[in-house]
Design an enzyme around this catalytic site. Structure first.
Site, PDB file in Angstrom:
ATOM      1  N   GLY A  15       0.820  -1.211   0.000  1.00 26.07           N
ATOM      2  CA  GLY A  15       0.000   0.000   0.000  1.00 26.07           C
ATOM      3  C   GLY A  15       0.850   1.255   0.000  1.00 26.07           C
ATOM      4  CB  SER A  16       0.007   4.669   1.197  1.00 24.28           C
ATOM      5  OG  SER A  16      -1.243   4.728   0.550  1.00 24.28           O
TER       6      SER A  16
END
Length: 602
Positions: free
Chosen positions: A319-320
């Site tokens: 993810g981020s």
């Protein structure tokens, strides 16, 4: 006067039914039989004499060897297994004197009664002991291993109620027992041993040959009851002790990280969690914690899934938290800088899909630093359009994604990163913001350590040194290093990460008094292999300190939490607690330098 006839041959012959020839023949039969018997007897005696000469002369040595072998017993002498310590010499695993309790079932008078007496002492259930003690005609069975010498003394003096004497047919062999003084501390790094003393996971398995040493052998003579004859002497080949292994792990930092992640896993009802602490300059792993864990002193008590090292074996979509690689590639390629301005809409249509951010919004005017600070997926995709998939792939590989860590740890996964020409239509747009590939926790910690080390990637290390039986200390050869990005690019990305923990970022509450921090949050959908679908979240936080001169990198990951799912709220506090302690433990003083501020909007 009647006159008797003369007794002549004819009259005599007439008075007998059997002819004289036949009578003479019959009179000679016993003599002949006696002669035949004597001949047979002589033959038997001759054969016995030949056999006696054969046994006493020709085969005497062979029979003596057989008889001796029946009395002799040869057993292995387990070598003293090498100690495992932390970086400061604190013992994490060591071996102590123990006994292996054995039995000769042929000498056991009542297996059931013996089992009833010995089960409480040996910690083995009665049914198992009864089966082993009654396993005739075997002459050797193992009843229990790793028995304390004091317990063996109680076994040896146990009285047979039937005879009033010590039990017969139960013996002990010298052995060693592996103990882990700090119980579950670093258990998933250390691993454990099986019942035969072989490494069954972690460092114990990876360096089993080095730690185990070379076993010896003991040959001794037994009496008819199987007892060792002390006066008969013995033959012994001495074992060679294993080597001492020193890890890069810091015992105190490990303890702090382990307790912090365990508490957060419990609080959020997450399935699991990990924390990895790495020295950015040397690549030394200072802590590698996972929860839930297990006690290597009794590995069978815990669940199988908790005995592995999730920090290296479990892969997940980051993810981020992985957006820093996209930012580094953009800056290094010269197509953007921290202040580059972009108009970021609330959603973006790509490859037939709608991409959006966690929080709905209209058009936002964000800098590249602001896109990272607010963790905008849409903004990251817009910025990544400036470089192709091939270029981004090259940077991901250079940062170590999809590559072995270099630790060689048992059960390690290199993660998943497909070649760019195999990326699906949506992957081309999701990979820049951390979806469509998979990593492990050590790879994330190493990624952030590379940014903190001026863009130079250093191969992670878990072994600091080992000491051979002669007392010589050996230091492992350092793994390869490589420059991934320039020092200037690395500094700019770290400064952008400082905005994440500042006002307007996704983790403004992550603070440590006196230190400037740099970090990044991650909130990704969890790809569950059980259903081959997305189910739940991966919440993560990774960062560096001090931000102005990074020395420590930490990655925190929680898998499938039930209470909350944002990386800043869940992983941030674990990061702050672990980092604060590590800075203090390593004597890294507060710099007092104010955090760098870069505009996040325009």
């Amino acid at each position: 006067m009647t006159r008797r006839p003369a007794r002549g041959p004819d009259r005599l012959a007439r008075g007998r039914r059997t002819p004289l020839r036949l009578r003479r023949a019959r009179l000679g039969e016993p003599a002949r039989r006696l002669g035949t018997g004597a001949a047979l007897l002589g033959l038997v005696l001759a054969l016995m004499a030949v056999r006696l000469v054969q046994v006493q002369g020709v085969q005497a040595h062979s029979y003596a060897m057989v008889a001796e072998n029946e009395r002799l017993r040869t057993v292995d002498i387990r070598a003293q297994r090498g100690t495992i310590t932390d970086r400061d010499g604190q013992v994490l695993a060591r071996s102590v004197e123990a006994r292996t309790v054995t039995a000769d079932p042929e000498l056991v008078s009542d297996p059931a009664m013996y089992s009833h007496l010995l089960a409480p002492l040996l910690g083995v259930d009665e049914a198992t002991l009864t089966a082993r003690l009654g396993d005739r005609p075997r002459r050797y069975v193992v009843l229990a291993r790793d028995i304390d010498p004091m317990v063996w003394r109680k076994v040896a003096t146990t009285v047979d109620p039937g005879t009033g004497k010590p039990i017969q047919g139960v013996f002990a062999e010298d052995s060693t027992s592996r103990i882990y003084p700090a119980d579950d501390l670093a258990a998933n790094v250390l691993g454990f041993l099986d019942s035969a003393g072989a490494g069954m996971g972690g460092i114990e398995r990876q360096f089993d040959q080095l730690l185990a040493g070379t076993p010896g052998k003991l040959t001794y003579e037994r009496d008819r009851r199987g007892n060792r004859i002390a006066t008969a002497g013995d033959r012994q080949v001495a074992p060679e002790a294993g080597q001492e292994l020193q890890l890069t792990i810091d015992r105190d930092i490990q303890w702090t990280a382990q307790r912090a992640i365990a508490a957060k896993v419990k609080e959020t009802k997450a399935v699991s969690g990990t924390v990895v602490v790495e020295d950015v300059r040397t690549g030394e792993i200072l802590a590698m914690a996972t929860a839930p864990t297990f006690d290597p002193n009794d590995p069978g008590k815990g669940a199988d899934v908790n005995r592995g090292n999730r920090a290296l074996s479990q892969v997940y979509e980051p993810g981020s938290i992985a957006k820093v690689m996209t930012m580094a590639a953009l800056i290094e390629q010269g197509v953007a800088d921290p202040g580059t301005r972009l108009n970021v809409p609330g959603e973006l249509h790509r490859a037939g899909k709608v991409l959006h951010d966690d929080v709905p919004h209209g058009i936002e005017r964000l800098t590249l630093a602001g896109i990272l600070a607010q963790s905008s997926n849409v903004g990251t995709v817009l910025a990544a359009d400036r470089i192709g998939s091939d270029t981004l792939y090259r940077y991901l590989k250079a940062f170590g994604i999809g590559e072995p860590s270099g630790l060689g740890f048992p059960g390690e996964s290199r993660g998943i990163l497909a070649l760019p020409h195999k990326w699906s239509g949506t992957q081309r747009y999701t990979v820049p913001f951390g979806q469509g590939f998979a990593v492990n926790s050590v790879q994330i910690a190493d990624l952030y350590a590379t940014l903190g080390n001026g863009g130079v990637r250093v191969t992670p290390q878990l072994i600091r040194s080992w000491i051979d039986p002669s007392g010589r200390r050996h230091v492992p050869t350092a793994g390869p290093t490589s420059r991934v990005i320039s020092a200037r690019t690395a500094t700019e990305v770290v400064q952008m990460m400082e905005q994440v923990v500042a006002k307007g970022g996704t983790a403004p509450d992550v603070k440590i008094d006196g230190y400037a921090l740099a970090g990044k949050t991650g909130t990704a959908q969890f790809a569950d292999p059980a259903c081959r679908c997305y189910r739940g979240y991966t919440a993560s936080f990774a960062g560096l300190a001090p931000a102005d001169a990074p020395q420590i990198a930490i990655s925190v990951t929680l898998q499938q939490p039930e209470h909350g799912h944002f990386g800043g709220a869940l992983g941030g506090p674990v990061f702050a607690k672990t980092m604060a302690f590590a800075l203090q433990a390593l004597g890294i003083r507060p710099t007092g330098i104010a955090p760098t501020r870069i505009p996040i909007s325009w």
